[in-house]
Design an enzyme around this catalytic site. Sequence first.
Site, short mmCIF file in Angstrom:
data_model
loop_
_atom_site.label_atom_id
_atom_site.label_comp_id
_atom_site.label_asym_id
_atom_site.label_seq_id
_atom_site.Cartn_x
_atom_site.Cartn_y
_atom_site.Cartn_z
N SER A 104 -1.68 6.59 36.56
CA SER A 104 -0.24 6.31 36.55
C SER A 104 0.20 5.84 37.92
O SER A 104 -0.39 6.23 38.94
CB SER A 104 0.54 7.58 36.19
OG SER A 104 1.93 7.35 36.36
N TYR A 107 2.19 16.63 38.24
CA TYR A 107 1.77 15.50 37.38
C TYR A 107 1.21 14.38 38.27
O TYR A 107 0.11 13.87 38.01
CB TYR A 107 2.96 14.99 36.56
CG TYR A 107 2.65 13.75 35.75
CD1 TYR A 107 1.84 13.82 34.61
CD2 TYR A 107 3.13 12.49 36.13
CE1 TYR A 107 1.54 12.67 33.87
CE2 TYR A 107 2.85 11.35 35.40
CZ TYR A 107 2.05 11.44 34.27
OH TYR A 107 1.76 10.31 33.54
N1 LIG Z 1 4.62 6.40 29.23
C1 LIG Z 1 4.60 6.19 30.54
O1 LIG Z 1 5.62 5.79 31.14
C2 LIG Z 1 3.32 6.38 31.31
C3 LIG Z 1 3.26 5.88 32.63
C4 LIG Z 1 2.09 6.05 33.36
C5 LIG Z 1 1.01 6.69 32.79
N2 LIG Z 1 1.09 7.16 31.52
C6 LIG Z 1 -0.11 7.84 30.98
O2 LIG Z 1 -0.50 7.19 29.80
C7 LIG Z 1 -1.24 8.10 28.99
C8 LIG Z 1 -0.72 8.04 27.56
O3 LIG Z 1 0.59 8.55 27.53
P1 LIG Z 1 1.74 7.97 26.59
O4 LIG Z 1 2.85 7.54 27.47
O5 LIG Z 1 1.18 7.02 25.60
O6 LIG Z 1 2.27 9.32 25.90
P2 LIG Z 1 2.01 9.99 24.49
O7 LIG Z 1 2.50 9.12 23.40
O8 LIG Z 1 2.58 11.36 24.63
O9 LIG Z 1 0.43 10.04 24.40
C9 LIG Z 1 -0.36 11.09 24.87
C10 LIG Z 1 -1.52 11.27 23.90
O10 LIG Z 1 -2.42 12.23 24.41
C11 LIG Z 1 -2.82 13.10 23.35
N3 LIG Z 1 -3.19 14.38 23.92
C12 LIG Z 1 -2.45 15.21 24.70
N4 LIG Z 1 -3.14 16.30 25.00
C13 LIG Z 1 -4.36 16.19 24.40
C14 LIG Z 1 -5.50 17.03 24.33
N5 LIG Z 1 -5.54 18.21 24.93
N6 LIG Z 1 -6.56 16.58 23.62
C15 LIG Z 1 -6.54 15.39 22.99
N7 LIG Z 1 -5.48 14.55 23.03
C16 LIG Z 1 -4.40 14.96 23.72
C17 LIG Z 1 -1.58 13.17 22.43
O11 LIG Z 1 -1.92 13.44 21.08
P3 LIG Z 1 -1.95 14.93 20.44
O12 LIG Z 1 -0.69 15.60 20.90
O13 LIG Z 1 -2.02 14.69 18.98
O14 LIG Z 1 -3.18 15.57 20.97
C18 LIG Z 1 -1.05 11.74 22.52
O15 LIG Z 1 -1.65 10.92 21.55
C19 LIG Z 1 -1.10 9.47 29.65
O16 LIG Z 1 -2.28 9.76 30.38
C20 LIG Z 1 0.08 9.28 30.59
O17 LIG Z 1 0.01 10.17 31.67
C21 LIG Z 1 2.21 7.02 30.76
#
Ligand SMILES: NC(=O)c1ccc[n+]([C@@H]2O[C@H](COP(=O)([O-])OP(=O)(O)OC[C@H]3O[C@@H](n4cnc5c(N)ncnc54)[C@H](OP(=O)(O)O)[C@@H]3O)[C@@H](O)[C@H]2O)c1
Length: 253
Positions: free
Chosen positions: A148, A162
């Site tokens: 991130s 985080y």
């Molecule tokens: N959105 C942003 O602005 C942003 C910016 C920078 C980086 N990111 C990074 O991008 C990545 C994806 O995030 P997102 O924004 O797409 O959010 P999201 O929709 O909340 O996706 C997170 C995913 O991780 C899974 N997950 C969480 N804990 C888990 C575990 N213990 N085992 C297996 N799966 C797990 C969740 O599914 P389940 O709950 O079904 O397990 C969900 O599918 C993350 O690493 C986040 O830090 C996001």
Amino acid sequence: MSYENLAGRTAVVTGAASGIGEAVAVTLAAEGARVALLARRAERLDAVVEKIVADGGQALAVVADITDDASVEAAVARIHEAYGTVDLVVNNAGVMIPNPIEQAPVDEWQAMIDTNLTGVLRITGAFAGDLGEAAARGGSADLVNISSVAAHLTGFPGFAVYGATKAAVTHLSALLRGEFSPRGVRVTNVEPGVTQTEIASRLDAEGQEAIGGLVEAFGALSPYELADVVAYVASRPAQVNLRQVMVLPTRQV
Ligand SMILES: NC(=O)c1ccc[n+]([C@@H]2O[C@H](COP(=O)([O-])OP(=O)(O)OC[C@H]3O[C@@H](n4cnc5c(N)ncnc54)[C@H](OP(=O)(O)O)[C@@H]3O)[C@@H](O)[C@H]2O)c1
């Protein structure tokens, strides 16, 4: 966008039940890769797999918790049985729980460390042999870690832990090249900026306000814009490694 040489690849995408991971899984499958989708919510995974298969792709839902050794071991066995050796691993699963440091919410710190860092290590270790094997056979082999921009941000109260987990992922990606690159395995660290996903909807009112302020100021990327970047880096010629990619909404500074 079209990335011809993703056809025939075998991918694992963690956190594929929603957001960036779902978009990456759908995009890779649309390009002809076989994709194993990992997350904890079976119903959400099944829905994504159904969508991929209805569009003519190949996908496998694997319910797994990346913070749990036995769960990951079972997931790896299932993927090997169904698809054999994996040549593209996308470490995307992550959680973001902002909190002021003085509240000392150890369980929330631990959840972020266990998922965002130890979970990434657990999955990387589990598929390291596969990636080396795939590269030794002369094909492309990729480890893509979703870190991130928070790895670099300062002055953003509540997001210290985080951000620290993401800084660890960014540094880990760079250091892992020392082990993977000599074997012909690429390591790419992707640092998204603000992206419209469910991640913010899980926050308390204060956290949602902080993220809402960023979206208002900068706009937000769509998960498919991130997926496009992952597909791009994994489809370069095998000797080309985009080591580090920060992807921001144009107005985010
Ligand atoms: N959105 C942003 O602005 C942003 C910016 C920078 C980086 N990111 C990074 O991008 C990545 C994806 O995030 P997102 O924004 O797409 O959010 P999201 O929709 O909340 O996706 C997170 C995913 O991780 C899974 N997950 C969480 N804990 C888990 C575990 N213990 N085992 C297996 N799966 C797990 C969740 O599914 P389940 O709950 O079904 O397990 C969900 O599918 C993350 O690493 C986040 O830090 C996001």
